[in-house]
Design a protein around this motif. Structure first.
Motif, mmCIF file in Angstrom:
data_model
loop_
_atom_site.group_PDB
_atom_site.id
_atom_site.type_symbol
_atom_site.label_atom_id
_atom_site.label_comp_id
_atom_site.label_asym_id
_atom_site.label_seq_id
_atom_site.Cartn_x
_atom_site.Cartn_y
_atom_site.Cartn_z
ATOM 1 N N LEU A 54 59.125 -3.664 -61.960
ATOM 2 C CA LEU A 54 59.556 -4.779 -62.802
ATOM 3 C C LEU A 54 60.618 -5.646 -62.129
ATOM 4 N N LYS A 55 61.044 -5.248 -60.937
ATOM 5 C CA LYS A 55 62.080 -6.021 -60.245
ATOM 6 C C LYS A 55 61.495 -7.352 -59.770
ATOM 7 N N ILE A 56 62.289 -8.420 -59.922
ATOM 8 C CA ILE A 56 61.846 -9.724 -59.408
ATOM 9 C C ILE A 56 62.960 -10.386 -58.607
ATOM 10 N N PHE A 57 62.559 -11.180 -57.617
ATOM 11 C CA PHE A 57 63.505 -11.974 -56.831
ATOM 12 C C PHE A 57 63.358 -13.432 -57.256
ATOM 13 N N ASN A 58 64.460 -14.141 -57.291
ATOM 14 C CA ASN A 58 64.389 -15.580 -57.558
ATOM 15 C C ASN A 58 64.505 -16.295 -56.216
ATOM 16 N N ASP A 59 63.415 -16.878 -55.777
ATOM 17 C CA ASP A 59 63.348 -17.478 -54.450
ATOM 18 C C ASP A 59 63.396 -19.001 -54.576
ATOM 19 N N PRO A 60 64.213 -19.692 -53.758
ATOM 20 C CA PRO A 60 64.287 -21.156 -53.884
ATOM 21 C C PRO A 60 62.981 -21.872 -53.534
ATOM 22 N N ILE A 61 62.100 -21.198 -52.806
ATOM 23 C CA ILE A 61 60.833 -21.840 -52.399
ATOM 24 C C ILE A 61 59.739 -21.627 -53.453
ATOM 25 N N TYR A 62 59.516 -20.368 -53.851
ATOM 26 C CA TYR A 62 58.369 -20.066 -54.718
ATOM 27 C C TYR A 62 58.751 -19.731 -56.161
ATOM 28 N N GLY A 63 60.040 -19.736 -56.470
ATOM 29 C CA GLY A 63 60.450 -19.329 -57.817
ATOM 30 C C GLY A 63 60.510 -17.812 -57.902
ATOM 31 N N PHE A 64 59.993 -17.230 -58.990
ATOM 32 C CA PHE A 64 60.102 -15.777 -59.163
ATOM 33 C C PHE A 64 59.039 -15.044 -58.341
ATOM 34 N N ILE A 65 59.517 -14.037 -57.588
ATOM 35 C CA ILE A 65 58.622 -13.207 -56.774
ATOM 36 C C ILE A 65 58.655 -11.794 -57.345
ATOM 37 N N THR A 66 57.489 -11.265 -57.664
ATOM 38 C CA THR A 66 57.444 -9.893 -58.201
ATOM 39 C C THR A 66 57.168 -8.900 -57.078
ATOM 40 N N ILE A 67 57.718 -7.704 -57.228
ATOM 41 C CA ILE A 67 57.470 -6.627 -56.262
ATOM 42 C C ILE A 67 56.187 -5.926 -56.703
ATOM 43 N N PRO A 68 55.172 -5.826 -55.827
ATOM 44 C CA PRO A 68 53.864 -5.320 -56.272
ATOM 45 C C PRO A 68 53.857 -3.860 -56.731
ATOM 46 N N ASN A 69 54.650 -2.983 -56.094
ATOM 47 C CA ASN A 69 54.656 -1.579 -56.547
ATOM 48 C C ASN A 69 55.919 -0.858 -56.083
#
Length: 403
Positions: free
Chosen positions: A4-19
């Motif tokens: 459920l962890k997500i990164f907020n990236d300035p290029i793509y917005g929210f990035i989810t960790i697949p597993n």
């Protein structure tokens, strides 16, 4: 929970960790080190915004790889759960072996050991730690997996690595010419006979991608100020190593001192060496230069001072090889002016060459798939006159000397 962890990236917005395995690899100290390795080396001396890291880039690559897997599956390409995970691992860790300031380390402290070789050592070590769950990813990273298109997604002329770094570097430098539409490029990908191809309607996106790459090389990666700064950094490390061998005591971090005192080739890269290497990052080099700029050695102190205070050498770039006479003239002037030896003067006066080839027609072509089923190389498929010219290598020569 890790999923459920997500990164907020300035290029793509929210990035989810697949597993959770990807999450655990990101959490590992080997990978966390990439937060302290700048993506673009010394380019921040030209573009003040270029302070993004290899960590940023690797996370962005995982995001794009997730898009690629979803698109290819949607188009009927079979990708198993194991293959999917291996693709994510391979692209996440493809740059894990980079040393401080990205490329300077490869030519000055370790003897011709490339970052790809060190990446592989890190991956093999992590594979032991994670009970063999990286085996398939390592096979793909080495280009040995039987499904070629998967290896091409990780390393080719139109791979996920390039799709991210061109867009990211153009964003952080503010050089708009490098901005590529990575998402559209990925949406146009498909697989024929186990090879990656681009659908006909994506032809203009590919043209833009190749031209953007050429712009970024001349305007950013091979920018003359960044080039001279990287050369100075390599010379700082070479001089520090030379002095250490002569018994001169230098202050530096334990990890940096280890590499100054030891000649390391790929055969010497034991697990202990790898653990010391993972302690090494940009901060070690910067803090060492801040100390060394006050050192008694004329060469070391001046080289460090030039980088720390951005008072760099003059650099001239020419279309033809620089004559030895020209080099000798600058060396003689510096020797007389500063009363130093020829060997010392050569640290400040030198020549070299730079190469730019936006597209290598002989290496893993970018192929276009027509609606008729015909497949053609982008250079032949494109009506863009420049593309053929862009596949020819261009070499320029530079000379550096004190202002």
């Amino acid at each position: 929970m890790n999923k459920l962890k997500i990164f907020n990236d300035p290029i793509y917005g929210f990035i989810t960790i697949p597993n959770s395995l990807i999450f655990d690899l990101i959490q590992h100290k080997y990978f966390q080190r990439l937060r302290r390795i700048t993506q673009m080396g010394m380019s921040y001396l030209v573009y003040p915004g270029a302070h993004h890291t290899r960590f940023h880039h690797a996370i962005g690559c995982v995001h794009l790889m997730q898009k690629a897997v979803n698109i290819l599956r949607y188009k009927g390409v079979t990708i198993s759960k194991e293959e999917e995970e291996a693709l994510y691992i391979a692209i996440l860790l493809h740059d894990i072996g980079h040393g401080p300031f990205s490329h300077a380390m490869e030519h000055s402290i370790v003897n011709g050991v490339s970052h790809e070789q060190i990446s592989l050592l890190f991956m093999e070590r992590l594979n032991e730690e994670f009970n063999g769950s990286l085996t398939l990813a390592i096979k793909m990273f080495k280009g040995e997996y039987e499904r070629s298109f998967m290896c091409q997604l990780i390393s080719s002329q139109l791979d996920i690595d390039r799709a991210d770094y061109l867009k990211r570097d153009s964003f952080y430098t503010g050089v708009a010419e490098g901005n590529v539409n990575s998402e559209r490029l990925i949406t146009m990908l498909t697989v024929v006979d186990d090879n990656l191809v681009v659908e006909e309607k994506g032809i203009y996106s590919v043209e833009k991608f190749i031209i953007a790459r050429r712009f970024m090389y001349w305007q950013v990666y091979l920018h003359k100020t960044g080039l001279v700064a990287e050369q100075l950094l390599m010379r700082v490390l070479m001089r520090a190593k030379e002095l250490t061998k002569l018994g001169v005591k230098l202050d530096a971090s334990k990890a940096l001192l280890y590499f100054l005192n030891t000649d390391i080739s790929i055969e010497d890269f034991t697990e202990d060496t790898l653990n010391i290497f993972q302690e090494l990052d940009d901060y070690d080099i910067v803090s060492a230069m801040k100390l060394w700029k006050n050192h008694d050695d004329y060469v070391l102190s001046n080289l460090c001072d030039m980088i720390i205070n951005r008072e760099l050498l003059k650099i001239k770039i020419k279309g033809k090889v620089i004559k030895g006479k020209q080099l000798d003239k600058h060396i003689d002037v510096l020797m007389a002016e500063k009363n130093i030896t020829k060997q010392e003067a050569e640290y400040f006066v030198f020549t070299g060459s730079i190469h730019n080839q936006a597209y290598e027609a002989k290496r893993q072509n970018i192929n276009i798939l027509y609606k008729t089923g015909k497949i053609q190389d982008i250079v032949k498929a494109s009506d863009h006159l420049n593309l053929e010219a862009l596949s020819k290598p261009v070499t320029k020569y530079y000379i550096c000397y004190p202002k």
